[in-house]
Design a protein around this motif. Structure first.
Motif, PDB file in Angstrom:
ATOM      1  N   LYS A 159       0.808  -1.219   0.000  1.00 25.98           N
ATOM      2  CA  LYS A 159       0.000   0.000   0.000  1.00 25.98           C
ATOM      3  C   LYS A 159       0.840   1.267   0.000  1.00 25.98           C
ATOM      4  O   LYS A 159       0.299   2.365   0.104  1.00 25.98           O
ATOM      5  N   GLY A 160       2.184   1.113  -0.066  1.00 26.55           N
ATOM      6  CA  GLY A 160       3.034   2.287  -0.234  1.00 26.55           C
ATOM      7  C   GLY A 160       4.080   2.535   0.831  1.00 26.55           C
ATOM      8  O   GLY A 160       4.880   3.475   0.702  1.00 26.55           O
ATOM      9  N   ALA A 161       4.122   1.755   1.887  1.00 21.09           N
ATOM     10  CA  ALA A 161       5.129   1.958   2.923  1.00 21.09           C
ATOM     11  C   ALA A 161       6.513   1.591   2.409  1.00 21.09           C
ATOM     12  O   ALA A 161       6.654   0.744   1.520  1.00 21.09           O
ATOM     13  N   LYS A 162       7.535   2.215   2.998  1.00 15.11           N
ATOM     14  CA  LYS A 162       8.916   1.931   2.638  1.00 15.11           C
ATOM     15  C   LYS A 162       9.625   1.246   3.796  1.00 15.11           C
ATOM     16  O   LYS A 162       9.550   1.706   4.940  1.00 15.11           O
ATOM     17  N   VAL A 163      10.317   0.153   3.518  1.00 10.54           N
ATOM     18  CA  VAL A 163      11.097  -0.557   4.533  1.00 10.54           C
ATOM     19  C   VAL A 163      12.485   0.061   4.586  1.00 10.54           C
ATOM     20  O   VAL A 163      13.228   0.031   3.605  1.00 10.54           O
ATOM     21  N   LEU A 164      12.846   0.636   5.740  1.00  9.87           N
ATOM     22  CA  LEU A 164      14.154   1.269   5.895  1.00  9.87           C
ATOM     23  C   LEU A 164      15.201   0.303   6.434  1.00  9.87           C
ATOM     24  O   LEU A 164      16.392   0.496   6.213  1.00  9.87           O
ATOM     25  N   THR A 165      14.758  -0.710   7.155  1.00  9.96           N
ATOM     26  CA  THR A 165      15.637  -1.789   7.592  1.00  9.96           C
ATOM     27  C   THR A 165      14.759  -2.960   8.004  1.00  9.96           C
ATOM     28  O   THR A 165      13.607  -2.783   8.383  1.00  9.96           O
ATOM     29  N   GLY A 166      15.292  -4.171   7.905  1.00 13.95           N
ATOM     30  CA  GLY A 166      14.533  -5.358   8.297  1.00 13.95           C
ATOM     31  C   GLY A 166      13.597  -5.825   7.201  1.00 13.95           C
ATOM     32  O   GLY A 166      13.912  -5.782   6.017  1.00 13.95           O
ATOM     33  N   GLY A 167      12.446  -6.316   7.629  1.00 13.32           N
ATOM     34  CA  GLY A 167      11.435  -6.752   6.683  1.00 13.32           C
ATOM     35  C   GLY A 167      11.564  -8.179   6.210  1.00 13.32           C
ATOM     36  O   GLY A 167      11.048  -8.528   5.150  1.00 13.32           O
ATOM     37  N   SER A 168      12.240  -9.034   6.990  1.00  8.52           N
ATOM     38  CA  SER A 168      12.396 -10.422   6.563  1.00  8.52           C
ATOM     39  C   SER A 168      12.118 -11.370   7.725  1.00  8.52           C
ATOM     40  O   SER A 168      12.297 -11.022   8.893  1.00  8.52           O
ATOM     41  N   ARG A 169      11.698 -12.582   7.390  1.00 11.46           N
ATOM     42  CA  ARG A 169      11.373 -13.602   8.393  1.00 11.46           C
ATOM     43  C   ARG A 169      12.271 -14.817   8.208  1.00 11.46           C
ATOM     44  O   ARG A 169      12.589 -15.196   7.085  1.00 11.46           O
ATOM     45  N   ASP A 170      12.647 -15.450   9.332  1.00 10.87           N
ATOM     46  CA  ASP A 170      13.389 -16.701   9.313  1.00 10.87           C
ATOM     47  C   ASP A 170      12.755 -17.619  10.350  1.00 10.87           C
ATOM     48  O   ASP A 170      13.016 -17.500  11.547  1.00 10.87           O
ATOM     49  N   GLY A 171      11.875 -18.491   9.903  1.00  8.36           N
ATOM     50  CA  GLY A 171      11.158 -19.359  10.832  1.00  8.36           C
ATOM     51  C   GLY A 171      10.259 -18.566  11.746  1.00  8.36           C
ATOM     52  O   GLY A 171       9.390 -17.818  11.286  1.00  8.36           O
ATOM     53  N   ALA A 172      10.467 -18.687  13.066  1.00  5.14           N
ATOM     54  CA  ALA A 172       9.652 -17.940  14.037  1.00  5.14           C
ATOM     55  C   ALA A 172      10.247 -16.577  14.348  1.00  5.14           C
ATOM     56  O   ALA A 172       9.688 -15.834  15.161  1.00  5.14           O
ATOM     57  N   ALA A 173      11.364 -16.231  13.727  1.00  4.40           N
ATOM     58  CA  ALA A 173      12.018 -14.947  13.982  1.00  4.40           C
ATOM     59  C   ALA A 173      11.668 -13.957  12.887  1.00  4.40           C
ATOM     60  O   ALA A 173      11.605 -14.306  11.699  1.00  4.40           O
ATOM     61  N   TYR A 174      11.462 -12.689  13.296  1.00  3.03           N
ATOM     62  CA  TYR A 174      11.242 -11.624  12.322  1.00  3.03           C
ATOM     63  C   TYR A 174      12.262 -10.527  12.605  1.00  3.03           C
ATOM     64  O   TYR A 174      12.448 -10.113  13.755  1.00  3.03           O
ATOM     65  N   ALA A 175      12.934 -10.071  11.569  1.00  6.38           N
ATOM     66  CA  ALA A 175      14.009  -9.095  11.727  1.00  6.38           C
ATOM     67  C   ALA A 175      13.452  -7.773  12.243  1.00  6.38           C
ATOM     68  O   ALA A 175      12.379  -7.329  11.808  1.00  6.38           O
ATOM     69  N   PRO A 176      14.162  -7.093  13.154  1.00  3.45           N
ATOM     70  CA  PRO A 176      13.758  -5.758  13.585  1.00  3.45           C
ATOM     71  C   PRO A 176      13.570  -4.841  12.380  1.00  3.45           C
ATOM     72  O   PRO A 176      14.461  -4.732  11.534  1.00  3.45           O
ATOM     73  N   THR A 177      12.408  -4.214  12.309  1.00  5.66           N
ATOM     74  CA  THR A 177      11.975  -3.558  11.075  1.00  5.66           C
ATOM     75  C   THR A 177      11.527  -2.125  11.340  1.00  5.66           C
ATOM     76  O   THR A 177      10.839  -1.862  12.331  1.00  5.66           O
ATOM     77  N   VAL A 178      11.913  -1.229  10.435  1.00  8.48           N
ATOM     78  CA  VAL A 178      11.482   0.171  10.483  1.00  8.48           C
ATOM     79  C   VAL A 178      10.791   0.495   9.171  1.00  8.48           C
ATOM     80  O   VAL A 178      11.330   0.247   8.092  1.00  8.48           O
ATOM     81  N   LEU A 179       9.609   1.087   9.277  1.00 10.70           N
ATOM     82  CA  LEU A 179       8.838   1.496   8.098  1.00 10.70           C
ATOM     83  C   LEU A 179       8.650   3.007   8.100  1.00 10.70           C
ATOM     84  O   LEU A 179       8.480   3.628   9.153  1.00 10.70           O
ATOM     85  N   ALA A 180       8.642   3.592   6.937  1.00 10.02           N
ATOM     86  CA  ALA A 180       8.292   5.003   6.752  1.00 10.02           C
ATOM     87  C   ALA A 180       7.142   5.098   5.766  1.00 10.02           C
ATOM     88  O   ALA A 180       6.873   4.162   5.012  1.00 10.02           O
ATOM     89  N   GLU A 181       6.463   6.240   5.808  1.00  8.18           N
ATOM     90  CA  GLU A 181       5.351   6.523   4.891  1.00  8.18           C
ATOM     91  C   GLU A 181       4.272   5.436   4.979  1.00  8.18           C
ATOM     92  O   GLU A 181       3.743   4.976   3.961  1.00  8.18           O
ATOM     93  N   LEU A 182       3.951   5.047   6.182  1.00  3.31           N
ATOM     94  CA  LEU A 182       2.918   4.026   6.393  1.00  3.31           C
ATOM     95  C   LEU A 182       1.541   4.601   6.055  1.00  3.31           C
ATOM     96  O   LEU A 182       1.115   5.578   6.659  1.00  3.31           O
ATOM     97  N   PRO A 183       0.835   4.008   5.101  1.00  2.00           N
ATOM     98  CA  PRO A 183      -0.487   4.539   4.741  1.00  2.00           C
ATOM     99  C   PRO A 183      -1.524   4.242   5.814  1.00  2.00           C
ATOM    100  O   PRO A 183      -1.430   3.249   6.539  1.00  2.00           O
ATOM    101  N   ALA A 184      -2.519   5.119   5.907  1.00  2.00           N
ATOM    102  CA  ALA A 184      -3.523   4.996   6.962  1.00  2.00           C
ATOM    103  C   ALA A 184      -4.372   3.742   6.829  1.00  2.00           C
ATOM    104  O   ALA A 184      -4.949   3.278   7.814  1.00  2.00           O
ATOM    105  N   ASP A 185      -4.450   3.169   5.617  1.00  2.00           N
ATOM    106  CA  ASP A 185      -5.298   1.995   5.430  1.00  2.00           C
ATOM    107  C   ASP A 185      -4.532   0.683   5.612  1.00  2.00           C
ATOM    108  O   ASP A 185      -5.088  -0.397   5.389  1.00  2.00           O
TER     109      ASP A 185
END
Length: 480
Positions: A347-373
């Motif tokens: 929907k338009g958000a940008k991943v500045l770091t992270g954004g990946s999964r490995d099994g039950a682990a999810y990388a620490p993630t920062v998003l910018a421009e998160l849309p309201a919907d």
């Protein structure tokens, strides 16, 4: 061969006919098997709790306080053992698990102190002519037996926040730990069994979630203390309108960085606290930082620092002393977080770091421009994901905090005492933390939220109030 852990029925060990497995979130290895109480055993525990209501309420304060002191002391003595158990069942990094045991020690210590100093109050009634010769004594008494339903994210400390206040006021409690993380609560049962608390005053029952509605509906348990999702919490409250229900539910906590928090040292501190508390416990905390709302004058510098500090969080095996961020409680939880981030990006958000999964682990993630919907804009992620938002001025920042169905806690980075009091007055949350992330919690302070974040308060003395009611004794014919 894996030993099957027994549960605690009215203060004694017991086992049922079936068992379930507890698996390590990091590698899915088998940690333990836990016996499940039968329907007959659940009935026995409830009947014992109901029978214990007058007995437990009549126990002297020193007996309850002494038992609570014993629990605090034994938890402290067994810190390393219990911390490693928390890590095994929950996936929490060992350093955070040790901190959780330390907090539980404090909860039981505070409860012991409160049990000793809860004296009620007195009122002279001759302030009007009709009250001449009359004097009132106001004391609090247990509402009855408590059903405590605990979550997985703090499998010891959030159990402590239900058990310790109940014991302090003399209210029998039946504790239902989360199915994913029952082991810490069962060890607490071992320690409680070393005390002289009355039979029936406590049980630890790892019942299946499917059996929970029957316990919720049971009229012999007039008080329910629930910590968990808002959906389940309000279903419970709506199903038992005549019971006293306290709910500590979710949030999507905001950290606000205002224009006056603008030196390099200020922004370094804010970025470090935001990065730490967006990701501690794998983001599985109701007051984990989910939204960062920054004034436009500091936004760009803050973003750079937050991204760097989030990227520096050490992920991996939670038993490793260096690990900051471990796995989520299970693979399903990590897959949900992954799907929500994918929804935001689509929907338009940008991943500045992270954004990946490995099994039950999810990388620490920062998003910018998160849309309201995006789902992440309104729901509680309960994972290591934060979003960054630019605002113009304090009014817009506070409006952004309040633009949420939740209202648990908020952090406001400001040096201005007037702004601090304004935040306390205007923010629609249960707690405001000035100069730090929203994730700070002292276990003796009132803790809880407004709106969809729940009703009632935890924090030892405040939970004691929720578990009791005032009763007035009026003395007549006194020469005052």
């Amino acid at each position: 061969m894996t030993t099957t852990h027994e549960f605690w029925l009215a203060g004694r060990r017991a086992s049922g006919e079936a068992a379930f497995e507890v698996r390590h979130p990091h590698d899915d290895s088998l940690v333990a098997k836990v016996s499940v109480p039968t329907d007959a055993q659940v009935e026995e525990a409830v009947a014992a709790a109901a029978a214990a209501v007058p007995v437990f309420a009549a126990t002297p304060a020193h007996q309850r306080a002494g038992a609570l002191d014993h629990v605090a002391r034994r938890l402290a003595e067994r810190t390393e053992e219990i911390a490693r158990l928390i890590t095994a069942e929950n996936g929490k990094p060992i350093k955070w698990a040790r901190g959780e045991v330390g907090r539980a020690v404090s909860v039981f210590r505070w409860a012991a102190e409160e049990a000793r100093r809860t004296n009620g109050e007195t009122l002279r009634l001759d302030t009007d002519p009709g009250g001449t010769g009359r004097y009132a004594i106001v004391r609090r008494f247990p509402r009855g037996a408590v059903l405590g339903i605990a979550p997985f994210n703090f499998p010891l400390n959030l159990v402590a926040h239900k058990v310790a206040p109940a014991i302090a006021v003399g209210a029998p409690i039946i504790l239902k730990p989360a199915p994913a993380t029952p082991l810490s609560a069962l060890v607490l049962g071992e320690i409680l069994a070393e005390t002289d608390l009355p039979a029936g005053s406590w049980s630890v029952l790892p019942v299946e979630n499917a059996k929970m509605p029957a316990l919720v509906q049971d009229t012999r348990l007039p008080v329910i203390s629930f910590t968990g999702s808002d959906k389940v919490g309000y279903q419970i409250m709506d199903s038992v309108p005549r019971k006293h229900v306290t709910l500590e539910l979710g949030g999507n906590a905001a950290a606000v960085v205002l224009a006056d928090w603008n030196s390099e040292a200020d922004l370094d501190w804010a970025a470090g606290r935001i990065a730490l508390f967006a990701n501690y416990q794998g983001g599985q905390s109701c007051i984990s930082v989910q939204r960062v709302i920054a004034d436009a004058s500091v936004y760009d510098r803050l973003v750079e620092k937050v991204v760097a500090k989030v990227g520096a969080q050490v992920t991996g095996d939670p038993s490793d002393e260096a690990t900051d961020v471990g796995p989520l409680v299970d693979r399903k939880a990590a897959e949900r977080v992954e799907s929500w981030v994918e929804d935001a990006v689509a929907k338009g958000a940008k991943v500045l770091t992270g954004g990946s999964r490995d099994g039950a682990a999810y990388a620490p993630t920062v998003l910018a421009e998160l849309p309201a919907d995006a789902i992440l804009a309104t729901a509680e992620v309960f994972g290591p994901v934060l979003s960054l938002h630019r605002v113009e001025g304090t009014e817009e920042a506070f409006a952004a905090v309040n633009d949420s169905a939740f209202g648990l806690q908020a952090g406001v980075f400001t040096h201005d005492v007037q702004t601090a009091f304004r935040a306390h007055r205007e923010l629609e949350v249960g707690g405001v933390v000035i100069g730090d992330a929203p994730s700070y919690r002292a276990d003796q302070m009132p803790y809880g939220g407004v709106k969809d974040s729940g009703v009632g308060r935890e924090g030892v003395r405040y939970a004691m109030d929720d578990f009791t009611f005032e009763k007035v004794l009026v003395l007549t014919g006194l020469d005052l």
